[in-house]
Design an enzyme around this catalytic site. Sequence first.
Site, PDB file in Angstrom:
ATOM      1  N   GLN A 228      -4.556  -1.523   9.860  1.00  0.00           N
ATOM      2  CA  GLN A 228      -4.408  -2.857   9.270  1.00  0.00           C
ATOM      3  C   GLN A 228      -4.941  -3.918  10.242  1.00  0.00           C
ATOM      4  O   GLN A 228      -4.546  -3.966  11.403  1.00  0.00           O
ATOM      5  CB  GLN A 228      -2.929  -3.118   8.933  1.00  0.00           C
ATOM      6  CG  GLN A 228      -2.670  -4.405   8.199  1.00  0.00           C
ATOM      7  CD  GLN A 228      -3.280  -4.441   6.788  1.00  0.00           C
ATOM      8  OE1 GLN A 228      -3.213  -3.469   6.046  1.00  0.00           O
ATOM      9  NE2 GLN A 228      -3.880  -5.560   6.441  1.00  0.00           N
TER      10      GLN A 228
ATOM     11  N   LYS B  42       0.844  -1.207   0.000  1.00  0.00           N
ATOM     12  CA  LYS B  42       0.000   0.000   0.000  1.00  0.00           C
ATOM     13  C   LYS B  42       0.879   1.256   0.000  1.00  0.00           C
ATOM     14  O   LYS B  42       0.625   2.203  -0.731  1.00  0.00           O
ATOM     15  CB  LYS B  42      -0.930   0.000   1.230  1.00  0.00           C
ATOM     16  CG  LYS B  42      -2.074  -1.010   1.098  1.00  0.00           C
ATOM     17  CD  LYS B  42      -2.832  -1.231   2.403  1.00  0.00           C
ATOM     18  CE  LYS B  42      -3.852  -2.362   2.230  1.00  0.00           C
ATOM     19  NZ  LYS B  42      -4.507  -2.768   3.477  1.00  0.00           N
TER      20      LYS B  42
ATOM     21  N   ASP C 162     -10.964   3.099   4.372  1.00  0.00           N
ATOM     22  CA  ASP C 162     -11.319   1.682   4.216  1.00  0.00           C
ATOM     23  C   ASP C 162     -12.842   1.519   4.120  1.00  0.00           C
ATOM     24  O   ASP C 162     -13.329   0.468   3.706  1.00  0.00           O
ATOM     25  CB  ASP C 162     -10.817   0.867   5.424  1.00  0.00           C
ATOM     26  CG  ASP C 162      -9.543   0.088   5.109  1.00  0.00           C
ATOM     27  OD1 ASP C 162      -9.266  -0.135   3.917  1.00  0.00           O
ATOM     28  OD2 ASP C 162      -8.836  -0.288   6.070  1.00  0.00           O
TER      29      ASP C 162
END
Length: 290
Positions: free
Chosen positions: A96, A52, A119
């Site tokens: 994460q 990412k 997200d």
Amino acid sequence: MVILDGKGTSDQIKLEIRDEVNKMKLKGERVPHLAAVLVGNDGASLTYVGSKVRSCDYVGFKSSLIQFNNDISEKKLLNEIKKLNHNPILDGYIVQLPLPKHINEQKILLAIDPKKDVDGFHPENFGRMALQLNSYIPATPFGIIQLLDRYKVPTSGKHCVVVGRSHIVGKPISILMSQKRPAGNATVTLAHSRTENLVAITRQADIIIMALGIPEYLKADMVKNDVTVIDVGITRVPDKNNSKGYSIKGDVAYDEVSKKASFITPVPGGVGPMTIAMLLKNTLLARQWN
Ligand code: NDP
């Protein structure tokens, strides 16, 4: 049979994002800034976060990797989240997952400012997505609808069967596919581990989206001819012939199912790369919306 090339499509999307960033730079504007919070040093999580961050560099975003030891307390992590929420030069950030067992994931995800929740996991964003208001669509489902849309896969009026009802993939993609939108307007069935006679259902499907995490679960005798198959699954299976000691398998027995399919995503190179591209897209939206 058409292979839905997630790698190529995600490269194209990244180029489009890079163009936007270049325009921002020419106008002297601040470029988008994405941060990733990583707790502990789980191998897979490190790999995901690493790619990412590299993708951010590629499109010209600023990125920050914020790492904490595995034993950070929930209270301290919540405090750090608060700081990120109030950081004016940070457009979006992700935490994460998975987090260590002593930390309540829901509590952390709820603490993220919905405006920075690229997200799209916060209930406010999930609700806005369901109501088709501006929102950050979770990256994996967002990537799936982009792939279907860009390849002009027929979805309107089709029977779409989604297998798996997780909050990050199965549930949101089932909502998106049923909405009045490009790559939507489908009649959706959402299947899960309690579904009876799954085979009878998948055999009726025009589109199957597999998101359960069982390698090569969908076999050729479970699908009809000309089906469209989207494989979200990523499982590491031990593989002595691979230098890494494992290979990546999807939820679809690709070799046999692809023979009957009209469109299919490979693993790797399908939904996976799209997920990262759409996280970047959400970060660009965060910069533009806020
Ligand atoms: P979860 O692991 O959270 O949930 C799995 C779902 O599958 C559950 O809803 C479960 O049902 C259902 N399920 C399990 N066994 C069966 C079965 N035998 N028949 C029907 N349904 C079943 O799912 P995730 O969405 O987090 O992950 C799914 C897969 O996708 C994993 O391999 C993951 O690694 C991958 N993934 C890939 C991404 C990408 O970028 N390509 C992003 C996110 C995930 P129940 O609810 O009843 O338990």
